[in-house]
Design an enzyme around this catalytic site. Structure first.
Site, short mmCIF file in Angstrom:
data_model
loop_
_atom_site.label_atom_id
_atom_site.label_comp_id
_atom_site.label_asym_id
_atom_site.label_seq_id
_atom_site.Cartn_x
_atom_site.Cartn_y
_atom_site.Cartn_z
N ILE A 145 -20.32 -14.30 13.78
CA ILE A 145 -20.20 -15.03 12.51
C ILE A 145 -18.80 -14.89 11.90
O ILE A 145 -18.39 -15.72 11.10
CB ILE A 145 -21.27 -14.57 11.49
CG1 ILE A 145 -21.16 -13.07 11.22
CG2 ILE A 145 -22.65 -14.92 11.98
CD1 ILE A 145 -22.02 -12.60 10.07
N GLU A 146 -18.08 -13.84 12.28
CA GLU A 146 -16.73 -13.67 11.75
C GLU A 146 -15.77 -14.69 12.33
O GLU A 146 -14.97 -15.29 11.61
CB GLU A 146 -16.22 -12.25 12.05
CG GLU A 146 -16.75 -11.17 11.12
CD GLU A 146 -16.08 -11.22 9.75
OE1 GLU A 146 -15.15 -12.01 9.56
OE2 GLU A 146 -16.54 -10.49 8.85
N SER A 147 -15.80 -14.86 13.64
CA SER A 147 -14.76 -15.67 14.30
C SER A 147 -15.28 -16.59 15.39
O SER A 147 -14.48 -17.27 16.03
CB SER A 147 -13.73 -14.72 14.92
OG SER A 147 -14.36 -13.91 15.91
#
Length: 486
Positions: A145-147
């Site tokens: 979900i971050e990158s």
């Protein structure tokens, strides 16, 4: 007797149905609903951009299976699957989590397919680092979900890499960031730093949901949310006190855990990729080298070198600063070691143009000579000799002797020598311009600009009027002298 049993069963069924309805009604009153939900940036990224950043070509890959259509399940099934996962973290289910599961299993299912393949490379690395610090292995899905597992991802706020470190936080965990290197993009080093950061956050909150929220928006915002809620330390109880972009962060993380473990139920399968993702090796490079020197010498695609070494922003390893780790496929690593000197010298002047010293330019002078050439001079210093000077300037000793009319190799300190001859482009010859000069009678006083302007205008009008009455090309200036055009 049979009728009695039949009606008893019907009564029990109705009773259970009413109880089930009552429970659902009760849970519906407490479900988290948020119309202002903001999706993480990684989920809004175009797949074409991600494929470019991943430096992977899936077009010719052999896929072991084909993605089908999404399959929907009742809420109770989603909740049970999450609850049954062997996790130290609380992976609870609610309306917001469901919206993210639907997104991953629906319109982002192709992205999930690619991330499953990338996970074969990244997840073992994440797990090893998490296990070393005793942290939950489920945190390996945080970069999903971050990158979207993009090592060169950069957010609008400037967060960079798989784990989306801000510059200050990254440097605080010893990640080097300069013009050529950004270790926030280094999968291995950024993972080590992220695990330490997560460990430190857990020491503060003792709750993994709060830790994940703080990882996204910072401890300051989480502390404010806790204070505004009256001191509550449960993520779901401080949910509406958090920044809107953070509210969906924990639900997105829970949904990522779900889809990466239960993708088969939704007819999603990993996209296949070439096997070199796992057969890798590392060597430390203590010299400056350009990626293209490696690519050309070892016959390896530039894209593959960039994918395996995303921390080098300009395709240059500044090994003259300090040793850096270079990751290559194992079969290319042995070739790199064997041909190291050849690689370092391959078109070195073309790829590495940063000069060590330019002091010579401050002690040289250039004099143009005939034939559109120029002499480059060098003033002899203490310790210099013809061999050293010739090597430094890329010429021969014989050339130096010829240019400077030297009969021996002896040179005195302070002597100026011609060390190079270079071609020079002669300046363009300016086009000839016709100019008529108007001379004003001498005056003992200097008139101001208004008087001069008026005087010239008057004289020009007279000349134009005179010209109209002449048939030849002769003109007369203000002094009475004829002016003939060439």
């Amino acid at each position: 007797m049979k009728k009695i049993i039949f009606f008893a069963l019907i009564g029990a069924f109705v009773s259970n149905l009413a109880l089930y309805s009552q429970k659902n009604t009760s849970s519906a009153q407490t479900v988290v609903k948020d119309s202002s939900l903001i999706y993480p940036e990684s989920m809004t990224e175009q797949l074409s951009s991600l494929l470019h950043d991943w430096q992977l070509d899936f077009s010719s890959s052999d896929t072991p299976c084909k993605n089908g259509n999404n399959v929907f399940f009742p809420d109770s099934i989603y909740a049970k699957r999450l609850y049954s996962m062997p996790s130290e973290m609380e992976l609870s289910y609610n309306h917001v989590v469901k919206s993210y599961i639907d997104m991953y299993a629906g319109r982002k299912r192709e992205l999930v397919s690619y991330m499953l393949t990338l996970g074969e490379y990244y997840f073992p690395m994440f797990e090893e680092a998490l296990d070393k610090q005793g942290l939950p292995l489920e945190l390996k899905y945080l970069p999903v979900i971050e990158s979207a597992l993009n090592p060169v991802a950069v957010s609008r706020a400037g967060a960079t890499g798989l784990w989306q470190f801000m510059l200050r936080t990254g440097k605080g965990y010893d990640l080097e960031v300069n013009s050529l290197v950004d270790e926030r993009r280094d999968p291995y080093k950024a993972t080590q730093a992220a695990v330490l950061f997560l460990r430190d956050l857990y020491k503060i909150y003792g709750d993994w949901n709060l830790v994940i929220a703080a990882y996204n928006c910072g401890p300051g915002n989480v502390n404010k949310a806790i204070a505004r809620s009256g001191g509550k330390r449960d993520y779901w109880e401080i949910y509406y006190y958090l920044p809107s972009e953070t509210r969906g962060y924990v639900p997105a993380f829970i949904a990522a855990n779900y889809i990466m473990n239960h993708y088969v139920y939704h007819q999603i399968c990993p996209a296949s990729v070439y096997s070199s993702m796992s057969a890798l090796d590392t060597v430390h490079v203590a010299e400056q080298i350009h990626f293209d020197q490696i690519a050309q010498s070892l016959d390896i695609p530039m894209g593959e070198i960039r994918r395996l070494n995303p921390q080098f922003k300009k395709d240059i390893i500044p090994g003259n600063h300090r040793p850096y780790a270079l990751v290559l496929p194992t079969n290319k690593m042995f070739a790199f070691i064997d041909k190291k000197e050849e690689i370092l010298n391959y078109k070195k002047s073309t790829y590495l143009t940063h000069r060590i010293n330019t002091d010579q330019y401050l002690t040289e002078s250039t004099t143009a000579t005939s034939g559109h050439t120029a002499n480059i001079y060098y003033r002899v210093r203490k310790g210099d000799n013809l061999s050293k000077i010739a090597k430094k300037n890329g010429v021969t000793i014989a050339q130096l002797k010829s240019w400077n009319r030297l009969r021996s190799s002896k040179i005195g300190v302070g002597k100026k020598l011609v060390v190079k001859k270079k071609k020079v482009v002669p300046p363009p010859t300016p086009e000839r311009q016709e100019t008529i000069v108007y001379n004003r009678p001498d005056s003992t006083t200097t008139p101001d600009s208004t008087i001069i302007s008026g005087y010239l205008d008057e004289q020009i009008e007279k000349m134009e009027e005179s010209q109209r009455h002449k048939d030849d090309s002769e003109q007369t200036d203000l002094t009475g002298s004829p002016v003939t055009r060439n």
